[in-house]
Structures are given as C-alpha cells and as structure tokens.
Design a protein around this motif. Structure first.
Motif, mmCIF file in Angstrom:
data_model
loop_
_atom_site.group_PDB
_atom_site.id
_atom_site.type_symbol
_atom_site.label_atom_id
_atom_site.label_comp_id
_atom_site.label_asym_id
_atom_site.label_seq_id
_atom_site.Cartn_x
_atom_site.Cartn_y
_atom_site.Cartn_z
ATOM 1 N N SER A 50 0.831 -1.207 0.000
ATOM 2 C CA SER A 50 0.000 0.000 0.000
ATOM 3 C C SER A 50 0.862 1.252 0.000
ATOM 4 C CB SER A 50 -0.928 0.009 1.220
ATOM 5 O OG SER A 50 -0.240 0.475 2.366
ATOM 6 N N TYR A 100 -5.052 -4.067 -3.292
ATOM 7 C CA TYR A 100 -5.484 -2.807 -2.691
ATOM 8 C C TYR A 100 -6.561 -2.113 -3.517
ATOM 9 C CZ TYR A 100 -2.370 -3.162 1.174
ATOM 10 O OH TYR A 100 -1.774 -3.590 2.336
ATOM 11 N N ARG A 147 -5.060 3.198 -3.369
ATOM 12 C CA ARG A 147 -4.420 2.830 -2.096
ATOM 13 C C ARG A 147 -3.127 2.039 -2.310
ATOM 14 N NH1 ARG A 147 -9.335 0.422 1.441
ATOM 15 N NH2 ARG A 147 -10.916 1.560 0.312
ATOM 16 N N ALA A 148 -2.930 1.532 -3.525
ATOM 17 C CA ALA A 148 -1.720 0.757 -3.828
ATOM 18 C C ALA A 148 -0.506 1.686 -3.855
ATOM 19 C CB ALA A 148 -1.865 0.056 -5.171
ATOM 20 N N ASP A 205 -2.864 -9.470 6.493
ATOM 21 C CA ASP A 205 -2.803 -8.032 6.331
ATOM 22 C C ASP A 205 -2.007 -7.461 7.505
ATOM 23 O OD1 ASP A 205 -3.429 -5.191 6.384
ATOM 24 O OD2 ASP A 205 -5.046 -5.645 4.985
#
Length: 151
Positions: A34, A82, A95-96, A145
């Motif tokens: 992210s 993401y 969001r990546a 995560d």
C-alpha cells in the motif's frame, strides 16, 4: 502489506512466454503493497509466512510450515489487492503503493523471506503482465494483512 497465500503442489510464473520462477510443493504468495507501507512490516510478514503451519503432519493435521517440509515460496506482486469498490463496479487502486515505493519494498520482502527460509525465493516481475500456473493443494488460501494482524 497484504498477502494472499495459497498452498500449492506446484506453481510457476511466466512473462512473455518465459518461465520467470517456479516451485514444487509450497506456497504461492500474492503480495500487495500500500501507499502507507514503510517497510517496518516486512520482518513480521516474512516470519508469519515462513512459519504458517498449513502442511499436514503424519496425523493429517496442518502442523508443518513451509520450512518444515523444505518447500518453496513463489512471490508475485499484486497491486490489485489494494483495489476497492466503494463507488460502482470499476475498482480504484489509489491505495496501492506507487512503483517507486513498492518495488524496493517488494524486493526487500523477497530478500528477507529468502533469508528466513535459507533458500532462493523465486518471484514474478513487478508491473509485468504475468501468467501464473498453480495447482492448489487443498485448497488452502489465507489472507494476511499487516494492518489487521488479527484478520
């Protein structure tokens, strides 16, 4: 960082019809980075992956790790982990992590995992169109995560 981990009998990744990496029994790992990742997550995630007890012992229980079976891990970069669908049906990937940030973290993760396993960890090619062939064993698929460690 976000990882989707699959237990496989074998897996390979090809770029432009050339095999870039392959493993026998082990784990196929899709890794998303992210925009907020700093690298502090790498050690934790590499240890978690190396220690996952998802391989069967002599009693048929998932008690062995990839290290215990001397298996391989194939790592594939996957920015789409993401993706989000808050609006509509076309995913947004904002969001990546951008390549200039994500590539060094991706490479560092592979190096850290390789050191933990004591062996070479094959990988795909960051940003390339890849063809992944895998034979799932189970199937066993887990999501890890680093921002939701109890997920």
């Amino acid at each position: 960082m976000r990882a989707v981990v699959q237990r496989v009998s074998k897996a390979s990744v090809s770029v432009e019809d050339k095999v870039k990496g392959e493993i026998g029994p082990g784990l196929l790992l899709f890794l998303g980075i992210s925009q907020d990742d700093t690298g502090d997550e790498i050690e934790w995630l590499a240890q978690k992956v190396a220690s996952l007890r998802v391989f069967e012992d002599e009693d048929g229980k998932m008690n062995r790790s990839v290290m215990d079976i001397d298996g391989g891990v194939l790592v594939i970069s996957q920015f789409t982990l993401y993706g989000h669908l808050k609006k509509g049906t076309r995913p947004s990937f904002n969001r990546a992590g951008p390549p200039e940030k994500a590539i060094p973290l991706y490479e560092r993760f592979i190096g850290t995992l390789s050191a933990k396993l004591g062996k070479f960890v094959p990988s795909g090619e960051f940003g390339a169109m890849m063809v992944i062939d895998a034979v799932n064993h189970g199937p066993v698929t887990l999501i890890i995560d680093t921002t939701q460690k109890d997920f």
